[in-house]
Design an enzyme around this catalytic site. Structure first.
Site, PDB file in Angstrom:
ATOM      1  N   GLU A  28       4.449   3.643  10.267  1.00 32.30           N
ATOM      2  CA  GLU A  28       3.034   3.769  10.640  1.00 32.30           C
ATOM      3  C   GLU A  28       2.791   4.964  11.569  1.00 32.30           C
ATOM      4  O   GLU A  28       1.927   4.937  12.435  1.00 32.30           O
ATOM      5  CB  GLU A  28       2.556   2.468  11.298  1.00 32.30           C
ATOM      6  CG  GLU A  28       1.532   1.688  10.492  1.00 32.30           C
ATOM      7  CD  GLU A  28       2.140   1.111   9.212  1.00 32.30           C
ATOM      8  OE1 GLU A  28       2.681   1.909   8.417  1.00 32.30           O
ATOM      9  OE2 GLU A  28       2.053  -0.092   8.986  1.00 32.30           O
ATOM     10  N   ARG A  83      29.558 -14.617  29.127  1.00 37.87           N
ATOM     11  CA  ARG A  83      30.710 -13.720  29.218  1.00 37.87           C
ATOM     12  C   ARG A  83      31.152 -13.587  30.673  1.00 37.87           C
ATOM     13  O   ARG A  83      30.333 -13.307  31.551  1.00 37.87           O
ATOM     14  CB  ARG A  83      30.325 -12.347  28.653  1.00 37.87           C
ATOM     15  CG  ARG A  83      31.378 -11.277  28.815  1.00 37.87           C
ATOM     16  CD  ARG A  83      32.483 -11.432  27.792  1.00 37.87           C
ATOM     17  NE  ARG A  83      33.283 -10.227  27.735  1.00 37.87           N
ATOM     18  CZ  ARG A  83      34.603 -10.197  27.912  1.00 37.87           C
ATOM     19  NH1 ARG A  83      35.265 -11.317  28.178  1.00 37.87           N
ATOM     20  NH2 ARG A  83      35.250  -9.057  27.810  1.00 37.87           N
ATOM     21  N   ILE A  86      25.227  -4.670  26.884  1.00 37.34           N
ATOM     22  CA  ILE A  86      25.642  -5.895  27.572  1.00 37.34           C
ATOM     23  C   ILE A  86      26.705  -6.631  26.760  1.00 37.34           C
ATOM     24  O   ILE A  86      27.651  -7.202  27.310  1.00 37.34           O
ATOM     25  CB  ILE A  86      24.419  -6.798  27.836  1.00 37.34           C
ATOM     26  CG1 ILE A  86      23.544  -6.198  28.944  1.00 37.34           C
ATOM     27  CG2 ILE A  86      24.852  -8.215  28.211  1.00 37.34           C
ATOM     28  CD1 ILE A  86      22.218  -6.910  29.143  1.00 37.34           C
ATOM     29  N   PHE A 124       0.841  -1.199   0.000  1.00 34.64           N
ATOM     30  CA  PHE A 124       0.000   0.000   0.000  1.00 34.64           C
ATOM     31  C   PHE A 124       0.874   1.246   0.000  1.00 34.64           C
ATOM     32  O   PHE A 124       2.020   1.226   0.462  1.00 34.64           O
ATOM     33  CB  PHE A 124      -0.990   0.008   1.168  1.00 34.64           C
ATOM     34  CG  PHE A 124      -0.399   0.370   2.498  1.00 34.64           C
ATOM     35  CD1 PHE A 124      -0.611   1.624   3.053  1.00 34.64           C
ATOM     36  CD2 PHE A 124       0.362  -0.543   3.212  1.00 34.64           C
ATOM     37  CE1 PHE A 124      -0.078   1.959   4.276  1.00 34.64           C
ATOM     38  CE2 PHE A 124       0.897  -0.229   4.443  1.00 34.64           C
ATOM     39  CZ  PHE A 124       0.672   1.031   4.979  1.00 34.64           C
ATOM     40  N   GLU A 126       4.660  10.325   0.037  1.00 34.08           N
ATOM     41  CA  GLU A 126       5.273  10.923  -1.138  1.00 34.08           C
ATOM     42  C   GLU A 126       6.581  11.585  -0.729  1.00 34.08           C
ATOM     43  O   GLU A 126       6.819  11.802   0.464  1.00 34.08           O
ATOM     44  CB  GLU A 126       4.318  11.935  -1.781  1.00 34.08           C
ATOM     45  CG  GLU A 126       3.041  11.291  -2.312  1.00 34.08           C
ATOM     46  CD  GLU A 126       2.106  12.279  -2.994  1.00 34.08           C
ATOM     47  OE1 GLU A 126       2.429  13.490  -3.025  1.00 34.08           O
ATOM     48  OE2 GLU A 126       1.055  11.835  -3.487  1.00 34.08           O
ATOM     49  N   PRO A 127       7.464  11.916  -1.696  1.00 33.16           N
ATOM     50  CA  PRO A 127       8.783  12.447  -1.341  1.00 33.16           C
ATOM     51  C   PRO A 127       8.756  13.660  -0.412  1.00 33.16           C
ATOM     52  O   PRO A 127       9.603  13.788   0.469  1.00 33.16           O
ATOM     53  CB  PRO A 127       9.380  12.807  -2.708  1.00 33.16           C
ATOM     54  CG  PRO A 127       8.750  11.842  -3.650  1.00 33.16           C
ATOM     55  CD  PRO A 127       7.352  11.657  -3.141  1.00 33.16           C
ATOM     56  N   THR A 155       6.832  -0.610   1.013  1.00 33.35           N
ATOM     57  CA  THR A 155       7.329  -1.932   1.381  1.00 33.35           C
ATOM     58  C   THR A 155       6.683  -2.954   0.457  1.00 33.35           C
ATOM     59  O   THR A 155       5.478  -2.911   0.240  1.00 33.35           O
ATOM     60  CB  THR A 155       6.990  -2.251   2.846  1.00 33.35           C
ATOM     61  OG1 THR A 155       7.604  -1.278   3.690  1.00 33.35           O
ATOM     62  CG2 THR A 155       7.505  -3.628   3.234  1.00 33.35           C
ATOM     63  N   SER A 163       4.489  13.450   7.557  1.00 37.66           N
ATOM     64  CA  SER A 163       3.312  12.944   8.274  1.00 37.66           C
ATOM     65  C   SER A 163       2.006  13.606   7.831  1.00 37.66           C
ATOM     66  O   SER A 163       0.939  13.239   8.305  1.00 37.66           O
ATOM     67  CB  SER A 163       3.501  13.173   9.784  1.00 37.66           C
ATOM     68  OG  SER A 163       4.621  12.465  10.263  1.00 37.66           O
TER      69      SER A 163
END
Length: 401
Positions: free
Chosen positions: A379, A284, A353, A127, A131-132, A162, A136
């Site tokens: 989204e 570790r 970590i 979908f 646009e460029p 996507t 938002s």
């Protein structure tokens, strides 16, 4: 020890589906994800496996050949898939949004034509809103459709699709002033078109070009593209729902369930980051003992696990609210906002970590560290989510003075 992010109240069928997906992720996705991601290679074998499992039709009604499952079931499956590799969940998500929009808003002819093949995975959906120069502000869309007899002629450039290359059906949102007088609010003069095309790149049908993949920091494997329409002619019967001017609302309905999906992705990536962090902390050794025995690391693991649990609970709540038929934009916005922010924090803690090894491409956490930022903007950004949440809260807690 009980596994993190368990969901109470699932049916036997839901539990069986999730167990199957989890087993697939552990055996077919996790062992190859990092290698495929580093090569930016489309995971065809994985996608074929998901097709065999029926996941492309998970929420499509049984009458169209799907499994007819709930949004909750779908979100929990996405959580598992994203735990393996977030890019694979993106391949599923855009397909799912288009199928959902067809189910909710399509004409009977459109449902009969598309949904059975989408359930089988023979048609893959994408979908397109952005646009460029859009950001938002969806109301600023400039791509346009003009009526010409029994067809519409579409022109404009879309961005951030996507599945842009691998899809064969794209739901495209454009302006359509026909039938809407000058001065009509922008969101009331938008229409969603169902654009069929050949998979691939270049000119995939007359008037429609999909340039090559956009090179990204993370979220690799899945193809993200532009879409260029140059006098693209679309039959009038491919207007979603058969009536112009409803596209904005149709897209927002799709994005609302998409936000639950992004929250699920955040939960899955955060779970994997926790798993990697807690495992590495026990392997570790420094100063004569595993770093997991150091209080500072235990505090970090405690915070990570709590964030995983909190994000999962909010995602489940948002999905169940939508499944009940109630409005869930507040819950979806909260879930997407919290899950994406917590995902970023949990991944970063797991990265810390790992110490210097986390910076090495030999370790999986390096991939997650590049993937997590996409969830902050997909989204709708955090700022958009907070705007939605704030407005809805003011509706619910309106001061009567």
């Amino acid at each position: 020890m009980a596994r993190l992010a368990q969901t109470a109240g699932l049916t036997d069928v839901q539990q069986e589906i999730l167990a199957t997906v989890r087993d697939f992720v552990d055996k077919e996705i996790i062992p190859v994800a990092t290698e495929l991601e580093h090569r930016d290679e489309y995971p065809q074998a994985i996608v074929d496996g998901l097709k065999e499992l029926g996941l492309f039709g998970l929420m499509i009604p049984e009458e169209y050949g799907g499994l007819g499952e709930s949004l909750l079931t779908y979100a929990l499956c996405v959580e598992e898939i994203a735990r393996g590799w977030m890019s694979v969940s993106g391949i599923i998500n855009t397909h799912f949004i288009v199928a959902y929009m067809l189910k909710q808003h399509g004409t009977q002819e459109q449902k009969d034509h598309f949904l059975p093949r989408m359930a089988a995975g023979d048609i893959r959906g994408a979908f397109s809103m952005s646009e460029p120069g859009l950001g938002s502000d969806v109301s600023a869309i400039t791509s346009k459709a003009v009526k010409d007899g029994e067809e519409y002629v579409l022109n404009g450039q879309k961005m951030w699709l996507t599945n842009g290359g691998t899809s064969s059906l794209v739901a495209v949102l454009v302006r359509s002033d026909e039938g809407h007088p000058e001065g009509t609010a922008p969101h009331k003069s938008m229409t969603t078109f169902l654009v069929e095309k050949e998979p691939g790149f270049g000119e995939v049908r007359p008037g429609l070009t999909i340039p090559g993949k956009i090179d990204k920091m993370g979220y690799k494997g899945v193809d993200t593209t532009e879409l260029i329409m140059d006098n693209l002619r679309i039959p009038a019967d491919r207007v979603l729902g058969g009536v112009t001017g409803r596209g904005f609302y149709q897209m927002m309905d799709g994005v609302e369930v998409g936000r639950v999906n992004v929250a699920a992705r955040g939960c899955g990536v955060a779970q994997r980051a926790f798993e990697l962090g807690v495992q590495y902390a026990q392997q570790r050794h420094t100063f004569g003992k595993a770093i997991a025995q150091h209080q500072a690391i235990q505090f970090k693991l405690a915070e990570m696990a709590t964030k995983v649990e909190a994000a999962h609970a909010m995602m489940v709540n948002a999905a169940r609210k939508k499944d009940s038929g109630e409005r869930n934009d507040l819950e979806a916005g909260m879930a997407k906002y919290l899950a994406s922010e917590y995902c970023k924090e949990v991944v970063e803690d797991a990265f810390r970590i790992h110490g210097g090894y986390g910076f090495s491409k030999e370790y999986e956490i390096e991939r997650l560290y590049r993937e997590a930022p996409m969830l902050l903007i997909g989204e709708g950004t955090a700022e958009i989510q907070k705007m939605i949440i704030g407005r809805r809260l003011l509706e619910e807690y309106r001061f009567q003075g």
